[in-house]
Design a protein around this motif. Structure first.
Motif, PDB file in Angstrom:
ATOM      1  N   SER A   1       1.119  55.903 -71.758  1.00 33.26           N
ATOM      2  CA  SER A   1       0.956  56.598 -73.041  1.00 33.26           C
ATOM      3  C   SER A   1       0.429  55.655 -74.123  1.00 33.26           C
ATOM      4  O   SER A   1      -0.430  56.035 -74.927  1.00 33.26           O
ATOM      5  CB  SER A   1       2.270  57.235 -73.478  1.00 33.26           C
ATOM      6  N   GLU A   2       0.916  54.430 -74.119  1.00 31.21           N
ATOM      7  CA  GLU A   2       0.458  53.447 -75.118  1.00 31.21           C
ATOM      8  C   GLU A   2      -1.002  53.068 -74.879  1.00 31.21           C
ATOM      9  O   GLU A   2      -1.783  52.923 -75.824  1.00 31.21           O
ATOM     10  CB  GLU A   2       1.360  52.213 -75.063  1.00 31.21           C
TER      11      GLU A   2
ATOM     12  N   ASN B   1      -3.305  54.967 -73.419  1.00 25.27           N
ATOM     13  CA  ASN B   1      -4.135  56.118 -73.782  1.00 25.27           C
ATOM     14  C   ASN B   1      -4.254  56.257 -75.300  1.00 25.27           C
ATOM     15  O   ASN B   1      -5.346  56.485 -75.830  1.00 25.27           O
ATOM     16  CB  ASN B   1      -3.553  57.393 -73.170  1.00 25.27           C
ATOM     17  N   LYS B   2      -3.141  56.103 -76.011  1.00 31.69           N
ATOM     18  CA  LYS B   2      -3.149  56.215 -77.481  1.00 31.69           C
ATOM     19  C   LYS B   2      -4.062  55.156 -78.104  1.00 31.69           C
ATOM     20  O   LYS B   2      -4.886  55.452 -78.976  1.00 31.69           O
ATOM     21  CB  LYS B   2      -1.723  56.079 -78.015  1.00 31.69           C
ATOM     22  N   ASN B   3      -3.938  53.923 -77.638  1.00 30.42           N
ATOM     23  CA  ASN B   3      -4.752  52.837 -78.190  1.00 30.42           C
ATOM     24  C   ASN B   3      -6.215  52.960 -77.789  1.00 30.42           C
ATOM     25  O   ASN B   3      -7.095  52.589 -78.557  1.00 30.42           O
ATOM     26  CB  ASN B   3      -4.186  51.481 -77.762  1.00 30.42           C
TER      27      ASN B   3
ATOM     28  N   ASN C   1      -7.050  52.451 -68.257  1.00 28.15           N
ATOM     29  CA  ASN C   1      -6.549  53.800 -68.507  1.00 28.15           C
ATOM     30  C   ASN C   1      -6.850  54.706 -67.321  1.00 28.15           C
ATOM     31  O   ASN C   1      -6.001  55.489 -66.892  1.00 28.15           O
ATOM     32  CB  ASN C   1      -7.166  54.352 -69.798  1.00 28.15           C
TER      33      ASN C   1
END
Length: 172
Positions: free
Chosen positions: A91-92, A94-96, A117
């Protein structure tokens, strides 16, 4: 020197008074007041012009600072995403990645984060495309060739495997 002496002689003849004729009007003043007035007018014009130029430049300065702040934020997201990929936080990463892609162009680090990713999401098609794009960057070629060889080995693609092996031998 002649100008100074002529000016001094003129002041002596006119008893220290300066007479200016302007559009039919006569203005009487002293030379010292005239010089102070002239310097003040020049100073006010200079300050006014500087202020107007600053006002015109202000939107461009603000825009540049906003772009710089966005780029800095995207670069930090890129670095944080690469760090998050090292410990497998999907999740981190993908967010970044989304934040970094927003304002950064295709760079080797962005491709590397995108590859991480895709690997974490187990998206092999996208991984293959990213590895192919990575071949255009000299710094990423060894990693791309290694990844493509692994991809070909996993999918039993003999042709891709031999092409990547030949390419890796050429690149040493």
């Amino acid at each position: 020197m002649a100008t100074v002496s002529s000016f001094a002689m003129w002041i002596g003849q006119h008893n220290g008074k300066l007479i200016i004729e302007w559009f039919g009007w006569e203005v009487f003043t002293t030379p010292s007041f005239f010089i102070i007035l002239l310097i003040t007018i020049i100073f006010v014009l200079y300050i006014s012009i500087k202020f107007i130029i600053r006002m015109i430049k202000t939107p461009f300065i603000i825009k540049k600072k906003m772009i710089d702040a966005r780029l800095k934020k995207s670069e930090n997201a890129l670095y944080n995403g690469i760090i998050a990929s090292s410990y497998g936080n999907k999740s981190e990463v993908n967010k970044n990645l989304i934040l970094a892609k927003k304002y950064l162009k295709k760079t080797p680090l962005l491709l590397l984060l995108d590859l991480q990713n895709s690997i974490l999401k187990k998206n092999t098609k996208n991984s293959f495309l990213i590895l192919s794009n990575m071949l255009s960057y000299p710094d990423l070629k060894p990693l791309a060739i290694k990844g493509l060889i692994t991809y070909a080995n996993k999918n039993n693609d003999v042709e891709l495997f031999s092409n990547m092996l030949d390419s890796s031998l050429d690149k040493k």
